[in-house]
Design a protein around this motif. Structure first.
Motif, PDB file in Angstrom:
ATOM      1  N   GLY A   1       0.843  -1.199   0.000  1.00  0.00           N
ATOM      2  CA  GLY A   1       0.000   0.000   0.000  1.00  0.00           C
ATOM      3  C   GLY A   1       0.873   1.241   0.000  1.00  0.00           C
ATOM      4  O   GLY A   1       0.794   2.076  -0.899  1.00  0.00           O
ATOM      5  N   HIS A   2       1.736   1.351   1.017  1.00  0.00           N
ATOM      6  CA  HIS A   2       2.702   2.454   1.067  1.00  0.00           C
ATOM      7  C   HIS A   2       3.643   2.332  -0.133  1.00  0.00           C
ATOM      8  O   HIS A   2       3.908   3.308  -0.836  1.00  0.00           O
ATOM      9  CB  HIS A   2       3.466   2.368   2.388  1.00  0.00           C
ATOM     10  N   THR A   3       4.123   1.128  -0.365  1.00  0.00           N
ATOM     11  CA  THR A   3       4.886   0.797  -1.576  1.00  0.00           C
ATOM     12  C   THR A   3       4.307  -0.502  -2.147  1.00  0.00           C
ATOM     13  O   THR A   3       3.577  -1.217  -1.455  1.00  0.00           O
ATOM     14  CB  THR A   3       6.386   0.596  -1.272  1.00  0.00           C
TER      15      THR A   3
ATOM     16  N   THR B   1       3.788   0.939   7.490  1.00  0.00           N
ATOM     17  CA  THR B   1       2.397   0.538   7.256  1.00  0.00           C
ATOM     18  C   THR B   1       1.501   1.085   8.358  1.00  0.00           C
ATOM     19  O   THR B   1       0.718   1.992   8.124  1.00  0.00           O
ATOM     20  CB  THR B   1       2.279  -0.993   7.152  1.00  0.00           C
ATOM     21  N   LEU B   2       1.662   0.545   9.565  1.00  0.00           N
ATOM     22  CA  LEU B   2       0.905   1.066  10.711  1.00  0.00           C
ATOM     23  C   LEU B   2       1.845   1.910  11.556  1.00  0.00           C
ATOM     24  O   LEU B   2       2.940   1.456  11.912  1.00  0.00           O
ATOM     25  CB  LEU B   2       0.360  -0.109  11.544  1.00  0.00           C
ATOM     26  N   PHE B   3       1.444   3.135  11.872  1.00  0.00           N
ATOM     27  CA  PHE B   3       2.178   3.986  12.807  1.00  0.00           C
ATOM     28  C   PHE B   3       1.360   4.122  14.087  1.00  0.00           C
ATOM     29  O   PHE B   3       0.150   3.855  14.090  1.00  0.00           O
ATOM     30  CB  PHE B   3       2.395   5.393  12.223  1.00  0.00           C
ATOM     31  N   ALA B   4       1.998   4.593  15.145  1.00  0.00           N
ATOM     32  CA  ALA B   4       1.246   4.927  16.349  1.00  0.00           C
ATOM     33  C   ALA B   4       0.293   6.067  15.989  1.00  0.00           C
ATOM     34  O   ALA B   4       0.728   7.129  15.533  1.00  0.00           O
ATOM     35  CB  ALA B   4       2.189   5.341  17.469  1.00  0.00           C
ATOM     36  N   LEU B   5      -0.993   5.812  16.106  1.00  0.00           N
ATOM     37  CA  LEU B   5      -2.065   6.757  15.785  1.00  0.00           C
ATOM     38  C   LEU B   5      -2.146   7.154  14.311  1.00  0.00           C
ATOM     39  O   LEU B   5      -2.836   8.105  13.950  1.00  0.00           O
ATOM     40  CB  LEU B   5      -1.975   8.025  16.659  1.00  0.00           C
ATOM     41  N   GLY B   6      -1.437   6.427  13.445  1.00  0.00           N
ATOM     42  CA  GLY B   6      -1.487   6.774  12.029  1.00  0.00           C
ATOM     43  C   GLY B   6      -1.208   5.588  11.144  1.00  0.00           C
ATOM     44  O   GLY B   6      -1.138   4.441  11.602  1.00  0.00           O
TER      45      GLY B   6
ATOM     46  N   PHE C   1       1.434   5.530  -1.368  1.00  0.00           N
ATOM     47  CA  PHE C   1       2.195   6.054  -2.511  1.00  0.00           C
ATOM     48  C   PHE C   1       2.038   5.184  -3.756  1.00  0.00           C
ATOM     49  O   PHE C   1       1.774   5.661  -4.837  1.00  0.00           O
ATOM     50  CB  PHE C   1       3.686   6.131  -2.172  1.00  0.00           C
ATOM     51  N   GLU C   2       2.268   3.893  -3.625  1.00  0.00           N
ATOM     52  CA  GLU C   2       2.361   3.031  -4.809  1.00  0.00           C
ATOM     53  C   GLU C   2       1.199   2.057  -4.933  1.00  0.00           C
ATOM     54  O   GLU C   2       0.929   1.551  -6.012  1.00  0.00           O
ATOM     55  CB  GLU C   2       3.677   2.242  -4.776  1.00  0.00           C
ATOM     56  N   GLY C   3       0.564   1.754  -3.834  1.00  0.00           N
ATOM     57  CA  GLY C   3      -0.541   0.802  -3.857  1.00  0.00           C
ATOM     58  C   GLY C   3      -1.875   1.526  -3.937  1.00  0.00           C
ATOM     59  O   GLY C   3      -1.930   2.731  -4.202  1.00  0.00           O
ATOM     60  N   THR C   4      -2.938   0.775  -3.700  1.00  0.00           N
ATOM     61  CA  THR C   4      -4.284   1.366  -3.715  1.00  0.00           C
ATOM     62  C   THR C   4      -4.802   1.474  -2.279  1.00  0.00           C
ATOM     63  O   THR C   4      -4.275   0.836  -1.368  1.00  0.00           O
ATOM     64  CB  THR C   4      -5.260   0.476  -4.506  1.00  0.00           C
ATOM     65  N   MET C   5      -5.829   2.274  -2.095  1.00  0.00           N
ATOM     66  CA  MET C   5      -6.468   2.404  -0.790  1.00  0.00           C
ATOM     67  C   MET C   5      -6.974   1.034  -0.315  1.00  0.00           C
ATOM     68  O   MET C   5      -6.881   0.697   0.856  1.00  0.00           O
ATOM     69  CB  MET C   5      -7.635   3.391  -0.862  1.00  0.00           C
ATOM     70  N   GLU C   6      -7.502   0.237  -1.258  1.00  0.00           N
ATOM     71  CA  GLU C   6      -8.004  -1.102  -0.914  1.00  0.00           C
ATOM     72  C   GLU C   6      -6.883  -1.965  -0.346  1.00  0.00           C
ATOM     73  O   GLU C   6      -7.052  -2.660   0.654  1.00  0.00           O
ATOM     74  CB  GLU C   6      -8.613  -1.798  -2.147  1.00  0.00           C
ATOM     75  N   GLN C   7      -5.701  -1.901  -1.009  1.00  0.00           N
ATOM     76  CA  GLN C   7      -4.560  -2.693  -0.541  1.00  0.00           C
ATOM     77  C   GLN C   7      -4.138  -2.276   0.867  1.00  0.00           C
ATOM     78  O   GLN C   7      -3.888  -3.117   1.724  1.00  0.00           O
ATOM     79  CB  GLN C   7      -3.355  -2.468  -1.463  1.00  0.00           C
ATOM     80  N   MET C   8      -4.048  -0.965   1.091  1.00  0.00           N
ATOM     81  CA  MET C   8      -3.603  -0.483   2.396  1.00  0.00           C
ATOM     82  C   MET C   8      -4.601  -0.879   3.469  1.00  0.00           C
ATOM     83  O   MET C   8      -4.213  -1.297   4.561  1.00  0.00           O
ATOM     84  CB  MET C   8      -3.414   1.039   2.356  1.00  0.00           C
TER      85      MET C   8
END
Ligand code: ZN
Ligand code: FE
Length: 259
Positions: A111-113, A132-137, A142-149
């Protein structure tokens, strides 16, 4: 059990050093070599592995130098093997490998890449998830789709709740400031943010968090929150659409500093 050390580098990156006995030491996402070399020396450890979550240079910048110094093996995502400097071993979803006494399980989390993997140490209840997953974020798509992320985050959210989330950046305060704009009445979020502000004022890291904390307070894992749905005018919409809207709002969110 593994021991995990945090090496803060650049503006807000974390390199994680993982050690099992004197025989096995890995670093996750080494941006630059010097602080890694220093930490190895300090502990009298020899680098045996580099674990790369994705190809971005703030995660792979030290690969070649560290491999030259230590002859370590570089492990990274199969889907992006041609963009990981010096890679030796390509892994994909559900692959496993031994690291000292531990089994490491690989999750594909694109998703991010295009290629992005996370390294799960089930015995030690630790997940190294890069951007991929951040604390609170979560990472920018960038490279993938919203569905993938969304699928990737869903996959992570199904791990045991006590799993510690070792992400690659200290973005927590800014992430939380955004989170409060779309879920201002989430009591757990408000409480967590108070804590985060205190920590950051003292220069203390907010990472790792636990998956449970993220499920309770991270807006990117909470498209089912009625409060978020109402604030986004998307009540009852598919979760992936609510996630995508949240991601878009965060992309254009600017923190206004008031002095
Ligand atoms: Zn990245
Ligand atoms: Fe990054």
């Amino acid at each position: 059990m593994i021991s995990i050390k945090q090496i803060p580098v650049l503006n807000d990156n974390y390199i994680w050093m993982i050690n099992v006995s004197e025989k096995y030491t890995a670093v996750v996402d080494p941006a630059i070599p010097e602080p890694v070399i220093k930490e190895l020396k300090r502990n009298n450890w020899k680098l045996t592995h580099i674990l790369n979550t994705h190809h971005h240079s703030d995660h792979t910048g030290a690969n070649i130098q560290l491999k030259k110094d230590s002859n370590c093996k570089i492990i990274g995502p199969k889907a992006d093997h041609d963009r990981i400097p010096g890679i030796d071993i390509f892994l994909e979803d559900q692959d496993e490998f031994e690291f000292g006494t531990e089994i490491v399980k690989v999750l594909d989390v694109p998703g991010h890449t295009k290629g992005h993997i996370a390294f799960h140490f089930p015995e030690s209840e630790a997940l190294f998830c890069g951007d991929t997953l951040f604390a609170l974020g979560c990472g920018r798509v960038f490279e993938g789709t919203m569905e993938q992320m969304w699928e990737s985050l869903t996959k992570i959210s199904q791990l045991p709740k006590q799993t510690k989330i070792y992400c690659a950046h200290e973005y927590t305060l800014a992430n939380g400031t955004f989170a409060l704009t779309i879920e201002p009445n989430n009591e757990k979020l408000k409480f967590r943010m108070k804590n985060i502000k205190e920590k950051r004022n003292k220069g203390i890291s907010t990472i790792p968090s636990t998956l449970e904390e993220e499920i309770d307070t991270n807006p990117f894992l909470r498209p089912d929150s009625i409060e978020i749905q109402e604030n986004l005018s998307l009540v009852g919409s598919p979760l992936v659409d609510i996630f995508a809207k949240t991601r878009q709002l965060k992309d254009s969110f600017k923190i206004i500093e008031n002095n």
